[in-house]
Scaffold this active site. Structure first.
Site, PDB file in Angstrom:
ATOM      1  N   THR B  36       0.800  -1.191  -0.091  1.00  9.95           N
ATOM      2  CA  THR B  36      -0.101  -0.097  -0.078  1.00  9.95           C
ATOM      3  C   THR B  36       0.741   1.335  -0.145  1.00  9.95           C
ATOM      4  O   THR B  36       0.577   2.240  -0.835  1.00  9.95           O
ATOM      5  CB  THR B  36      -0.900   0.008   1.234  1.00  9.95           C
ATOM      6  OG1 THR B  36      -1.439  -1.307   1.318  1.00  9.95           O
ATOM      7  CG2 THR B  36      -1.941   1.064   1.213  1.00  9.95           C
ATOM      8  N   ILE B  37       1.886   1.350   0.955  1.00 13.11           N
ATOM      9  CA  ILE B  37       2.667   2.337   0.843  1.00 13.11           C
ATOM     10  C   ILE B  37       3.324   2.806  -0.374  1.00 13.11           C
ATOM     11  O   ILE B  37       3.346   3.849  -0.822  1.00 13.11           O
ATOM     12  CB  ILE B  37       3.828   2.196   2.027  1.00 13.11           C
ATOM     13  CG1 ILE B  37       3.092   2.091   3.479  1.00 13.11           C
ATOM     14  CG2 ILE B  37       4.887   3.294   1.977  1.00 13.11           C
ATOM     15  CD1 ILE B  37       4.099   1.787   4.431  1.00 13.11           C
ATOM     16  N   LYS B  64      -5.989  -2.225  -0.899  1.00 11.99           N
ATOM     17  CA  LYS B  64      -6.927  -2.202   0.077  1.00 11.99           C
ATOM     18  C   LYS B  64      -8.180  -1.428  -0.073  1.00 11.99           C
ATOM     19  O   LYS B  64      -8.736  -0.785   0.364  1.00 11.99           O
ATOM     20  CB  LYS B  64      -6.337  -1.743   1.459  1.00 11.99           C
ATOM     21  CG  LYS B  64      -5.105  -2.575   2.301  1.00 11.99           C
ATOM     22  CD  LYS B  64      -4.493  -1.938   3.454  1.00 11.99           C
ATOM     23  CE  LYS B  64      -3.639  -2.821   4.094  1.00 11.99           C
ATOM     24  NZ  LYS B  64      -2.540  -2.559   3.496  1.00 11.99           N
ATOM     25  N   ASP B  67     -13.960   1.060  -1.917  1.00 10.51           N
ATOM     26  CA  ASP B  67     -14.935   1.524  -2.516  1.00 10.51           C
ATOM     27  C   ASP B  67     -14.440   1.667  -4.123  1.00 10.51           C
ATOM     28  O   ASP B  67     -13.345   1.356  -4.444  1.00 10.51           O
ATOM     29  CB  ASP B  67     -15.285   3.053  -2.076  1.00 10.51           C
ATOM     30  CG  ASP B  67     -16.797   3.248  -2.569  1.00 10.51           C
ATOM     31  OD1 ASP B  67     -17.439   2.609  -2.993  1.00 10.51           O
ATOM     32  OD2 ASP B  67     -17.053   4.665  -2.659  1.00 10.51           O
ATOM     33  N   ALA B  68     -15.530   1.938  -5.072  1.00 11.68           N
ATOM     34  CA  ALA B  68     -15.094   1.854  -6.440  1.00 11.68           C
ATOM     35  C   ALA B  68     -14.321   0.637  -6.671  1.00 11.68           C
ATOM     36  O   ALA B  68     -13.442   0.722  -7.324  1.00 11.68           O
ATOM     37  CB  ALA B  68     -14.169   3.103  -6.699  1.00 11.68           C
ATOM     38  N   LEU B  72     -11.088   0.487  -9.510  1.00 12.08           N
ATOM     39  CA  LEU B  72      -9.758   0.122  -8.997  1.00 12.08           C
ATOM     40  C   LEU B  72      -9.236  -1.266  -9.302  1.00 12.08           C
ATOM     41  O   LEU B  72      -7.963  -1.495  -9.725  1.00 12.08           O
ATOM     42  CB  LEU B  72      -9.685   0.239  -7.421  1.00 12.08           C
ATOM     43  CG  LEU B  72      -9.908   1.857  -6.965  1.00 12.08           C
ATOM     44  CD1 LEU B  72      -9.972   1.882  -5.417  1.00 12.08           C
ATOM     45  CD2 LEU B  72      -8.399   2.468  -7.117  1.00 12.08           C
ATOM     46  N   HIS B 136      -3.919 -10.631   9.183  1.00 11.57           N
ATOM     47  CA  HIS B 136      -2.783  -9.761   9.230  1.00 11.57           C
ATOM     48  C   HIS B 136      -2.793  -9.237  10.814  1.00 11.57           C
ATOM     49  O   HIS B 136      -3.847  -8.995  11.521  1.00 11.57           O
ATOM     50  CB  HIS B 136      -3.558  -8.186   8.725  1.00 11.57           C
ATOM     51  CG  HIS B 136      -2.608  -7.266   8.014  1.00 11.57           C
ATOM     52  ND1 HIS B 136      -1.887  -6.308   8.635  1.00 11.57           N
ATOM     53  CD2 HIS B 136      -2.406  -7.062   6.891  1.00 11.57           C
ATOM     54  CE1 HIS B 136      -1.081  -5.977   7.754  1.00 11.57           C
ATOM     55  NE2 HIS B 136      -1.290  -6.238   6.646  1.00 11.57           N
TER      56      HIS B 136
END
Lengths: 219, 219
Positions: B36-37, B64, B67-68, B72, B136
């Site tokens: 993610t970073i 992660k 929405d959308a 994505l 996680h």
């Protein structure tokens, strides 16, 4: 209750297209949001570029941070964001780290409310100093016909009573605004309703007129 | 139970630094993850660049998504990802849209388990055809001392029984692996434990030897 602001969410996959919306709308909105889609498509360069294009607006990095709160907050705030979103599912430690970094930049964390969360969660965010949350009717939920309902308004009222200001989003139109007259609304967030309108500035004007009518004119 | 794979998570803020880790480690891992970073720092160009650098690896876009889902997923899979993460807090409609797009690319959605979720949620993901989840121990939770516990293993066992394969992450070391011997582990995900090790390939070898010892040698 203070007058809600109007926030332009930029959820373009292309930064140049987002900048075209900004040039049409920046004089008609209070807050510019680098949406998740834009941040993922273009990276934090989107936030840096928007900061340059809009030096005086409040700028939101809608990263929906779930982990690595310190790193991502440093990235977002150093890129020029004033506010950054953290998803409600994030561990409280992530919220705490993000909030610490936000304060060091005189920025703010906004908790993005999605899926399962409780008022106890909201109290723990508030106890960390978080003042804002985003109440969301998701794009997909919206497309599948899920509307604003009594449950939404009840949850928003409870958050208001906790002292948390809300930004409200999800296919919102000027006609929806009276629904929220008793809620502590910090901002109404509109994306495609503004940027894809035939006359974007006209729609922004409609929002402001509705806000003036319900909450009183801008001072 | 199939032999777990080893996944390198790249959580660098700088794409060039990530590529240096990749060149050291790509021959020693099965899966490359654009963390993610990294995705937020460099945008989806990170996924495209990693696809070029590692044409034959499984490539994960750890977005992660909340929405959308359709937009994505199209962005991630068209950039070259094989798997994309969706956060458990996402509305079910978002999971459904992401899963549809994933299937059209012969890709897979992985549900990232953070915060509040239930086994009923897991059943609804599975009923949409989702086969994977990521279990996680968050970076911040880990830093604040939260360890793997009986509750974690109980939840992982329940997910295994639902037919959901798990990727396990969060400060994991080779010594932790025996904890998971009865879990359907698709992959162990390691980031800084690999990329910041004095001898990254040596640590990857330690992971593979532990996996061989517990699950049987690679065929």
């Amino acid at each position: 209750m203070s007058r809600p602001l109007l926030q332009l969410a930029l959820d373009h996959t292309d930064l140049q297209a987002a900048l075209r919306s900004v040039s049409q709308l920046k004089d008609h909105v209070d807050i510019i949001e680098a949406g998740t889609i834009l941040c993922i498509s273009a990276g934090l360069n989107a936030v840096r570029t928007l900061r340059q294009a809009c030096p005086d607006h409040i700028l939101v990095a809608d990263l929906k941070v779930a982990d690595a709160g310190e790193t991502l907050a440093n990235q977002a705030f150093s890129a020029g964001a004033n506010w950054m979103t953290v998803i409600c599912a994030a561990p409280i430690a992530t919220v705490a780290r993000a909030q610490e970094v936000a304060l060091s930049y005189q920025g703010e964390v906004q908790i993005e409310l999605f899926g399962r969360w409780t008022l106890d969660d909201a109290k723990s965010w508030r106890d960390l100093g978080v003042k804002q949350a985003i109440y969301h009717r998701g794009r997909d939920a919206q497309a599948s016909g899920q509307s604003w309902g009594a449950e939404d308004l009840k949850a928003m009222t409870a958050l208001t009573e906790l002292g948390i200001e809300l930004s409200v989003t999800g296919g919102i139109t000027p006609a929806d605004l009276p629904l929220f007259k008793d809620i502590a609304v910090r901002a109404f967030i509109a994306g495609r309703a503004l940027s894809e309108a035939p006359e974007p500035a006209g729609v922004a004007g409609d929002f402001h007129r509705q806000i003036d009518r319900i909450w009183g004119a801008r001072k």
